[in-house]
Design an enzyme around this catalytic site. Structure first.
Site, PDB file in Angstrom:
ATOM      1  N   LYS A  23       0.867  -1.304  -0.649  1.00  0.00           N
ATOM      2  CA  LYS A  23       0.177   0.141   0.252  1.00  0.00           C
ATOM      3  C   LYS A  23       0.960   1.154   0.464  1.00  0.00           C
ATOM      4  O   LYS A  23       0.873   2.175  -0.324  1.00  0.00           O
ATOM      5  CB  LYS A  23      -0.237  -0.089   1.025  1.00  0.00           C
ATOM      6  CG  LYS A  23      -1.620   1.257   1.217  1.00  0.00           C
ATOM      7  CD  LYS A  23      -2.083   1.474   3.016  1.00  0.00           C
ATOM      8  CE  LYS A  23      -0.920   1.368   3.398  1.00  0.00           C
ATOM      9  NZ  LYS A  23      -0.946   2.872   4.173  1.00  0.00           N
ATOM     10  N   ASN A  24       1.709   1.161   0.812  1.00  0.00           N
ATOM     11  CA  ASN A  24       2.496   2.867   0.762  1.00  0.00           C
ATOM     12  C   ASN A  24       3.312   2.670  -0.263  1.00  0.00           C
ATOM     13  O   ASN A  24       3.491   4.229  -0.588  1.00  0.00           O
ATOM     14  CB  ASN A  24       3.192   2.609   2.417  1.00  0.00           C
ATOM     15  CG  ASN A  24       2.387   2.658   3.177  1.00  0.00           C
ATOM     16  OD1 ASN A  24       1.445   3.025   3.355  1.00  0.00           O
ATOM     17  ND2 ASN A  24       3.134   2.319   4.899  1.00  0.00           N
ATOM     18  N   CYS A 119      -4.576  12.440  13.796  1.00  0.00           N
ATOM     19  CA  CYS A 119      -5.730  11.101  13.737  1.00  0.00           C
ATOM     20  C   CYS A 119      -5.261   9.933  14.681  1.00  0.00           C
ATOM     21  O   CYS A 119      -4.985  10.516  15.801  1.00  0.00           O
ATOM     22  CB  CYS A 119      -5.432  10.752  12.175  1.00  0.00           C
ATOM     23  SG  CYS A 119      -3.495  10.103  12.306  1.00  0.00           S
ATOM     24  N   ARG A 124      -0.202  14.695  13.453  1.00  0.00           N
ATOM     25  CA  ARG A 124       0.800  14.133  12.228  1.00  0.00           C
ATOM     26  C   ARG A 124       1.316  15.105  11.350  1.00  0.00           C
ATOM     27  O   ARG A 124       1.086  15.116  10.277  1.00  0.00           O
ATOM     28  CB  ARG A 124       0.834  12.413  11.705  1.00  0.00           C
ATOM     29  CG  ARG A 124       0.257  11.461  12.555  1.00  0.00           C
ATOM     30  CD  ARG A 124       0.022  10.416  11.487  1.00  0.00           C
ATOM     31  NE  ARG A 124       0.593   9.830  10.665  1.00  0.00           N
ATOM     32  CZ  ARG A 124       0.080   9.017   9.912  1.00  0.00           C
ATOM     33  NH1 ARG A 124      -0.539   8.311  10.088  1.00  0.00           N
ATOM     34  NH2 ARG A 124       1.187   8.293   8.904  1.00  0.00           N
ATOM     35  N   ASP A 307       4.464  -0.123  11.844  1.00  0.00           N
ATOM     36  CA  ASP A 307       3.123  -0.828  12.493  1.00  0.00           C
ATOM     37  C   ASP A 307       3.146  -1.858  12.102  1.00  0.00           C
ATOM     38  O   ASP A 307       1.687  -2.541  11.769  1.00  0.00           O
ATOM     39  CB  ASP A 307       2.923  -0.862  10.126  1.00  0.00           C
ATOM     40  CG  ASP A 307       3.186   1.226   9.602  1.00  0.00           C
ATOM     41  OD1 ASP A 307       3.080   1.455  10.342  1.00  0.00           O
ATOM     42  OD2 ASP A 307       2.844   1.214   8.271  1.00  0.00           O
ATOM     43  N   ARG A 398      -8.862   0.152   4.528  1.00  0.00           N
ATOM     44  CA  ARG A 398      -7.693   1.190   3.672  1.00  0.00           C
ATOM     45  C   ARG A 398      -6.361   0.442   3.532  1.00  0.00           C
ATOM     46  O   ARG A 398      -5.412   0.919   2.817  1.00  0.00           O
ATOM     47  CB  ARG A 398      -7.108   2.092   4.945  1.00  0.00           C
ATOM     48  CG  ARG A 398      -8.535   2.742   5.138  1.00  0.00           C
ATOM     49  CD  ARG A 398      -7.894   4.678   6.366  1.00  0.00           C
ATOM     50  NE  ARG A 398      -6.899   4.989   5.569  1.00  0.00           N
ATOM     51  CZ  ARG A 398      -6.741   5.583   6.079  1.00  0.00           C
ATOM     52  NH1 ARG A 398      -6.781   6.228   7.458  1.00  0.00           N
ATOM     53  NH2 ARG A 398      -5.088   6.814   5.696  1.00  0.00           N
TER      54      ARG A 398
HETATM   55  C1  UD1 Z   1       4.530   6.487   7.113  1.00  0.00           C
HETATM   56  C2  UD1 Z   1       3.957   5.202   6.551  1.00  0.00           C
HETATM   57  C3  UD1 Z   1       3.081   4.944   7.516  1.00  0.00           C
HETATM   58  C4  UD1 Z   1       4.573   4.470   9.064  1.00  0.00           C
HETATM   59  C5  UD1 Z   1       5.020   5.325   8.960  1.00  0.00           C
HETATM   60  C6  UD1 Z   1       6.623   5.278  10.257  1.00  0.00           C
HETATM   61  C7  UD1 Z   1       3.307   5.517   3.864  1.00  0.00           C
HETATM   62  C8  UD1 Z   1       1.749   6.129   3.047  1.00  0.00           C
HETATM   63  N1  UD1 Z   1       2.602   5.816   5.657  1.00  0.00           N
HETATM   64  O1  UD1 Z   1       4.234   6.931   7.414  1.00  0.00           O
HETATM   65  O2  UD1 Z   1       2.112   3.384   7.356  1.00  0.00           O
HETATM   66  O3  UD1 Z   1       4.208   3.848  10.059  1.00  0.00           O
HETATM   67  O4  UD1 Z   1       6.029   6.352   7.708  1.00  0.00           O
HETATM   68  O5  UD1 Z   1       7.327   4.157   9.339  1.00  0.00           O
HETATM   69  O6  UD1 Z   1       3.942   5.015   4.088  1.00  0.00           O
HETATM   70  N2  UD1 Z   1       6.966  14.170  11.565  1.00  0.00           N
HETATM   71  C9  UD1 Z   1       7.357  15.363  12.077  1.00  0.00           C
HETATM   72  N3  UD1 Z   1       6.773  16.032  10.511  1.00  0.00           N
HETATM   73  C10 UD1 Z   1       6.754  16.153   9.594  1.00  0.00           C
HETATM   74  C11 UD1 Z   1       7.110  14.198   8.599  1.00  0.00           C
HETATM   75  C12 UD1 Z   1       6.923  13.878   9.589  1.00  0.00           C
HETATM   76  O7  UD1 Z   1       7.721  15.924  12.753  1.00  0.00           O
HETATM   77  O8  UD1 Z   1       7.061  16.800   8.969  1.00  0.00           O
HETATM   78  C13 UD1 Z   1       7.499  12.832  12.263  1.00  0.00           C
HETATM   79  C14 UD1 Z   1       5.813  12.090  12.950  1.00  0.00           C
HETATM   80  O9  UD1 Z   1       5.512  12.945  13.894  1.00  0.00           O
HETATM   81  C15 UD1 Z   1       6.785  10.921  13.241  1.00  0.00           C
HETATM   82  C16 UD1 Z   1       8.249  10.647  12.539  1.00  0.00           C
HETATM   83  O10 UD1 Z   1       8.137  11.456  12.220  1.00  0.00           O
HETATM   84  O11 UD1 Z   1       6.860  10.538  14.462  1.00  0.00           O
HETATM   85  C17 UD1 Z   1       7.780  10.104  11.107  1.00  0.00           C
HETATM   86  O12 UD1 Z   1       7.090   9.897  10.181  1.00  0.00           O
HETATM   87  P1  UD1 Z   1       7.070   9.817   8.817  1.00  0.00           P
HETATM   88  O13 UD1 Z   1       8.045   8.491   8.610  1.00  0.00           O
HETATM   89  O14 UD1 Z   1       7.028  11.238   8.468  1.00  0.00           O
HETATM   90  O15 UD1 Z   1       5.190   8.465   9.274  1.00  0.00           O
HETATM   91  P2  UD1 Z   1       4.664   8.917   7.723  1.00  0.00           P
HETATM   92  O16 UD1 Z   1       5.091   9.758   5.967  1.00  0.00           O
HETATM   93  O17 UD1 Z   1       3.079  10.097   7.800  1.00  0.00           O
END
Ligand code: UD1
Length: 434
Positions: A23-24, A119, A124, A307, A398
């Site tokens: 999915k990701n 969420c 996030r 995950d 999802r």
């Molecule tokens: C992606 C995955 C999700 C997985 C996660 C961590 C997808 C669609 N989703 O989510 O399934 O659980 O990686 O492996 O690929 N953060 C910030 N600011 C930002 C961006 C991130 O503070 O602008 C923080 C987040 O709150 C979190 C950490 O960084 O604590 C990692 O998040 P991130 O790797 O960005 O997660 P997603 O891309 O949302």
């Protein structure tokens, strides 16, 4: 109309299960396909889950032409991309829809994308994404709940990502592919889905090096073209079925997975007493002597994935001894209250869950709080004594393709009651033959 699963627990899962496309990866690659101004991309192995459907419908509203053909391949023609404002009614459903920002900025020089809200797994933010766009020369403002960004042409830049972030790495790779000059992403995410995206983009004509390490260099190119591509398989779905086999005392061959992507989880599962026979693209999983308690800390790839934390905790509820799980990425323990309703003995202190194994879980009505919590409650229910009703299962749709069909084929007793949105959503994306 909402739907629920009714699960009669106690059947050991036995047989073979085929893992779907990731999915990701799909969400990133589908969005990337909209970067092409020349030709059509045809994607294989894209899972039919509702996050994919949502991304497709968002891109369609932005002018991208796409459809699933009868073989389930997704055709994407990015040439018509002409709307710069992503629709809130769809974007709000899924955080990954923020990937459209990178594509719109670099293709149209303008992007207005709603900020994803909080969420069920906590706040996030997208501050790293936004900082990256600014460093690449975009003027960015936050107005009325939207990120509004514009630029004449994005400029290559050196961007240090404060904390390894999959979403930021993906979004900036998309934006940098068509920028002027070279962008260097420092402390980039190393997840297999990032590597899959880089391979796809390079196939389209991008110049990306270093994906899979923490420094990624993207030399911007003039244009990209559509290609045929097959998405990698879903390591989280694979891990979920491995845990389902173990917790139910069954024996399941999990097919179509990439073993390398599951190296850390497999080490920890083996430490917990799970027997994993490894083949080329498959593993056979059982736990003939039950489960043992383990300690695990989630971390970015190649560490133990957040995950899989929730399905792992569900399995450890039935392990011998006390396990300690530390969650370092998200606020992801709300579902534990539901596990307790099933007889689990779990205590949460800030980012740590302490799980004292019990002899038996018992069926109960429970509510899903987020996607992976849904997977955790489902596998707990399969192992529990008696009947569990799981509410809010639209969330599972999802990210788990054909979940109840796959579990039923393994001998699990699971039924979906009421209707679901999946069929309705996909009917909008089918090829219409004149
Ligand atoms: C992606 C995955 C999700 C997985 C996660 C961590 C997808 C669609 N989703 O989510 O399934 O659980 O990686 O492996 O690929 N953060 C910030 N600011 C930002 C961006 C991130 O503070 O602008 C923080 C987040 O709150 C979190 C950490 O960084 O604590 C990692 O998040 P991130 O790797 O960005 O997660 P997603 O891309 O949302």
């Amino acid at each position: 109309m909402s739907s629920r699963f009714v699960i009669e627990g106690g059947n050991p899962l036995k047989g073979e299960v085929h893992i779907s496309g990731a999915k990701n990866s799909s969400l990133a690659i589908i969005t990337a396909a909209a970067l092409a101004e020349d030709g059509v991309s045809v994607l294989e192995n894209v899972p039919h889950d509702t996050d994919v459907a949502t991304m497709c419908l968002i891109l369609r509203r932005l002018g991208v032409n796409l459809f699933f053909d009868k073989q389930g391949r997704l055709h994407i023609d990015g040439r018509g991309l002409n709307q710069h404002q992503a629709p809130y009614d769809l974007v709000r459903k899924m955080r990954a829809s923020f990937y459209t920002a990178g594509v719109l900025l670099t293709r149209l020089g303008r992007a207005e994308v709603p900020l994803p809200g909080g969420c069920a797994i906590g706040s996030r933010p997208v501050d790293y994404h936004i900082r990256g766009f600014s460093q690449m020369g975009a003027d960015v403002t936050i107005e009325h709940g939207f990120m509004k960004a514009s630029c004449r042409k994005l400029q290559g830049a050196k961007v240090y990502i404060n904390r390894s972030s999959v979403g930021t790495t993906v979004n900036l790779m998309l934006a940098a592919s068509l920028a002027d000059g070279t962008t260097t992403l420092e402390n980039a995410a190393k997840e297999p889905e990032v590597v899959d995206l880089a391979i796809f983009l390079n196939g389209m004509g991008a110049k990306i090096r270093g994906a899979g390490t923490d420094v990624i260099r993207i030399e911007g190119v003039e244009s990209l073209h559509g290609i045929e591509y097959s998405v990698i398989s879903d390591r989280i779905e694979a891990g979920t079925y491995m845990l389902a086999a173990a917790i139910t005392g069954g024996e399941v061959t999990v097919k179509n997975l990439v073993l390398e992507h599951l190296r850390s989880p497999m080490i920890k599962l083996e430490e917990a007493g799970i027997v994993i026979e490894k083949g080329v693209n498959e593993v056979t999983v059982s736990a003939p002597n039950g489960l043992r308690a383990i300690d695990v800390e989630t971390s970015p790839y190649p560490g133990f994935p957040t995950d899989l934390q929730q399905p792992l905790v569900a399995a450890l509820c039935l392990a011998d001894g006390t396990s300690v799980i530390r969650e370092t990425i998200f606020d992801r323990f709300r579902y534990v209250d539901e596990l307790r309703r099933m007889g689990a003995d779990v205590k949460v202190e800030r980012e740590t869950a302490i799980i004292r194994g019990v002899k038996q879980l018992t069926g109960a009505p429970v509510e899903i709080t987020d996607l992976r919590a849904g997977a955790a409650l489902t596998i707990a229910a399969l192992a529990a004594e008696g009947r569990t009703e799981i509410y809010g299962i639209d969330v599972i749709d999802r990210g788990y393709e054909h979940l109840e069909e796959k579990i039923s084929a393994l001998g699990g007793c699971i039924m979906r009651e009421h209707t679901t949105e999946v069929t309705d959503l996909f009917s909008h994306i089918q090829e219409v033959k004149a």
